[in-house]
Design a protein around this motif. Structure first.
Motif, PDB file in Angstrom:
ATOM      1  N   LEU A   1     -41.361   6.421   4.404  1.00  0.00           N
ATOM      2  CA  LEU A   1     -41.755   7.630   3.887  1.00  0.00           C
ATOM      3  C   LEU A   1     -41.131   7.646   2.343  1.00  0.00           C
ATOM      4  CD1 LEU A   1     -41.274  10.092   6.705  1.00  0.00           C
ATOM      5  CD2 LEU A   1     -43.380   9.379   5.784  1.00  0.00           C
ATOM      6  N   ASP A   2     -39.949   6.929   2.363  1.00  0.00           N
ATOM      7  CA  ASP A   2     -39.504   7.121   0.659  1.00  0.00           C
ATOM      8  C   ASP A   2     -40.463   6.193  -0.173  1.00  0.00           C
ATOM      9  OD1 ASP A   2     -37.110   8.470   1.626  1.00  0.00           O
ATOM     10  OD2 ASP A   2     -35.811   6.691   1.634  1.00  0.00           O
ATOM     11  N   LYS A   3     -40.825   4.970   0.467  1.00  0.00           N
ATOM     12  CA  LYS A   3     -41.935   4.302  -0.321  1.00  0.00           C
ATOM     13  C   LYS A   3     -43.236   4.920  -0.524  1.00  0.00           C
ATOM     14  CE  LYS A   3     -39.735   0.235   1.292  1.00  0.00           C
ATOM     15  NZ  LYS A   3     -39.880  -0.964   2.266  1.00  0.00           N
ATOM     16  N   ALA A   4     -43.597   5.486   0.336  1.00  0.00           N
ATOM     17  CA  ALA A   4     -44.865   6.324   0.483  1.00  0.00           C
ATOM     18  C   ALA A   4     -44.885   7.278  -0.576  1.00  0.00           C
ATOM     19  CB  ALA A   4     -45.409   6.901   1.707  1.00  0.00           C
ATOM     20  N   ILE A   5     -43.733   8.325  -0.736  1.00  0.00           N
ATOM     21  CA  ILE A   5     -43.445   9.474  -1.790  1.00  0.00           C
ATOM     22  C   ILE A   5     -43.450   8.877  -2.958  1.00  0.00           C
ATOM     23  CG2 ILE A   5     -41.750  11.257  -2.297  1.00  0.00           C
ATOM     24  CD1 ILE A   5     -41.533  11.764   0.607  1.00  0.00           C
ATOM     25  N   ALA A   6     -42.805   7.637  -3.124  1.00  0.00           N
ATOM     26  CA  ALA A   6     -42.591   6.887  -4.483  1.00  0.00           C
ATOM     27  C   ALA A   6     -44.051   6.701  -5.097  1.00  0.00           C
ATOM     28  CB  ALA A   6     -41.675   5.830  -4.341  1.00  0.00           C
ATOM     29  N   VAL A   7     -44.952   6.196  -4.204  1.00  0.00           N
ATOM     30  CA  VAL A   7     -46.515   5.787  -4.671  1.00  0.00           C
ATOM     31  C   VAL A   7     -47.072   7.273  -5.059  1.00  0.00           C
ATOM     32  CG1 VAL A   7     -48.381   5.007  -3.898  1.00  0.00           C
ATOM     33  CG2 VAL A   7     -46.286   3.751  -3.374  1.00  0.00           C
ATOM     34  N   GLY A   8     -47.075   8.247  -4.134  1.00  0.00           N
ATOM     35  CA  GLY A   8     -47.636   9.343  -4.353  1.00  0.00           C
ATOM     36  C   GLY A   8     -47.146  10.456  -3.434  1.00  0.00           C
ATOM     37  N   ALA A   9     -46.554  11.380  -4.073  1.00  0.00           N
ATOM     38  CA  ALA A   9     -45.821  12.491  -3.381  1.00  0.00           C
ATOM     39  C   ALA A   9     -46.988  13.488  -2.831  1.00  0.00           C
ATOM     40  CB  ALA A   9     -44.747  13.420  -3.905  1.00  0.00           C
ATOM     41  N   THR A  10     -46.888  13.878  -1.517  1.00  0.00           N
ATOM     42  CA  THR A  10     -47.771  14.907  -1.080  1.00  0.00           C
ATOM     43  C   THR A  10     -46.908  15.727   0.024  1.00  0.00           C
ATOM     44  OG1 THR A  10     -48.173  13.921   1.202  1.00  0.00           O
ATOM     45  CG2 THR A  10     -49.615  13.435  -0.784  1.00  0.00           C
ATOM     46  N   ALA A  11     -47.550  17.009  -0.056  1.00  0.00           N
ATOM     47  CA  ALA A  11     -46.592  18.037   1.001  1.00  0.00           C
ATOM     48  C   ALA A  11     -46.375  17.528   2.245  1.00  0.00           C
ATOM     49  CB  ALA A  11     -47.376  19.381   1.125  1.00  0.00           C
TER      50      ALA A  11
END
Length: 400
Positions: free
Chosen positions: A45-55
């Motif tokens: 999830l860290d990597k996914a948030i770094a790419v494009g943060a969503t709620a």
């Protein structure tokens, strides 16, 4: 652990507001967390948030942090979700406060949540294990002195609870009151569909549900019931299509792929069913049901040797499951490899001796191996257990 994450996301994540890659990250993170791989799920999830943060990504990671007792990190994520979408992080913040025993803060966040457009049902809140930690506090009691729900919402919960516990008469009485007090309302039509399904009148239930499920903002429980009604009515393609809608809307439960696969398989589309099960196995590679279903579908389609790796793996992973052996026995049976079938059916009956179908198939396999005398014991037992097909084999091979 997995259940609590899914319950949170069921509320927050429909309709979806994130892309396919984020959706996949959410499903994988839920799977990893449920398997105890907390660090891996957070890293994903860290990597996914770094790419494009969503709620939704923050909510998922926040729930994983909270389940790991990392309350400070969970609060930060729920706050981040709240900043991105007002109202989205309030319930998570209430749960964090409750987990630390701060009844005042938890009640304040919960009150704000109940005033938001993301309000959870009272049963969900009351049954939340985190909320139970503050349920004896004066702040909690004061909060629930206020009326947060309409009468029709409470009637709906009552009907669902009665039907779940098998109290159809009580459900019928409550539905009669609901219909009299709130005629023509969407919730009344939905509960009418529930009553039809309880009476196994699935075609009528479909008629109730179709008009309620046309919009993009359809509640997910309406769609689940529509899929169930289609399946009960024998329209498996329609049921698969509804599960497809939930997947397209990125409802955060990987089991949707198994549910759709089951419907596709029943409808005769084994190839599409196989694709869906393989997708699910990408999240849960050791899942007993998924491995069973995939092996069974391949075997029934004549691809015995393609099925065997999945069936073998299932036995390796779940040696105490009688069905793991019976399914591989079925594959050998379909391939007319009788000795192997006898071995697996025997192992299955060692674990579950009262399975009628396995007793029958073991009897038939023994006959094919030239061991009619041994077969008679299993054929008689199959007949005693209600397997009518055993009668013909008994009359042909077990006259005495």
């Amino acid at each position: 652990m997995k259940k609590s994450i899914i319950l949170l996301l069921i509320f927050y994540a429909f309709p979806a507001l994130y892309g396919q890659e984020s959706y996949d990250a959410v499903l994988r993170a839920i799977a990893l967390s449920s398997l105890g791989e907390t660090e891996e799920s957070i890293s994903l999830l860290d990597k996914a948030i770094a790419v494009g943060a969503t709620a939704d990504l923050y909510l998922t990671r926040g729930e994983i942090y909270l389940n790991a007792s990392m309350t400070k990190e969970a609060v930060a994520d729920f706050m981040a979700a709240e900043r991105l979408k007002e109202g989205r992080g309030l319930y998570g913040l209430a749960r964090c406060a409750a987990a630390t025993g701060d009844a005042k803060a938890a009640s304040a966040y919960l009150e704000a949540h109940l005033r938001s457009g993301y309000k959870k049902s009272e049963p969900e809140i009351v049954l939340d294990s985190k909320m139970a930690l503050i349920s004896s506090s004066p702040e909690w009691r004061a909060l629930w002195k206020k009326e947060w729900y309409k009468g029709f919402e409470r009637k709906k919960w009552e009907i669902e609870n009665y039907l779940k516990s098998g109290q159809k008469e009580m459900a019928s009485e409550t539905y009669a009151t609901l219909a009299a007090e709130y005629p023509g309302m969407e919730v009344t039509e939905y509960c009418g569909a529930l009553m039809k399904m309880a009476a196994r009148k699935y075609a009528e239930a479909v008629k109730y549900l179709v008009p309620l499920t046309t919009g993009a903002s359809t509640p997910p429980d309406y769609l689940f019931k529509l899929a169930e009604a289609h399946a009960g009515n024998g329209d498996y393609f329609a049921a698969a299509s509804v599960y497809g809608r939930l997947i397209s809307a990125q409802y955060p439960d990987a089991k949707l792929y198994l549910k759709r696969a089951d419907m596709l398989s029943r409808a005769g589309n084994r190839k599409a069913a196989t694709t869906d099960i393989e997708k699910y196995l990408g999240y849960y590679p050791d899942d007993f049901r998924a491995l069973s279903n995939l092996g069974q579908i391949l075997a029934e389609g004549g691809a015995i040797f393609d099925a065997l790796p999945y069936l073998n793996r299932n036995i390796e992973l779940h040696p105490g499951e009688s069905e793991a052996f019976s399914l591989r026995g079925d594959a050998w049976f379909a391939g007319r490899t009788w000795e192997k079938a006898v071995e697996d059916y025997t192992m299955s009956l060692d674990l579950d001796p009262n399975n009628a179908a396995v007793n029958l198939n073991l009897g038939i396999s023994l006959i094919k191996c030239g061991k009619s005398e041994e077969a008679c014991h299993y054929l008689r037992k199959a007949k005693d257990l209600g397997e009518k097909e055993a009668t013909q084999y008994l009359s042909n091979y077990c006259i005495n």
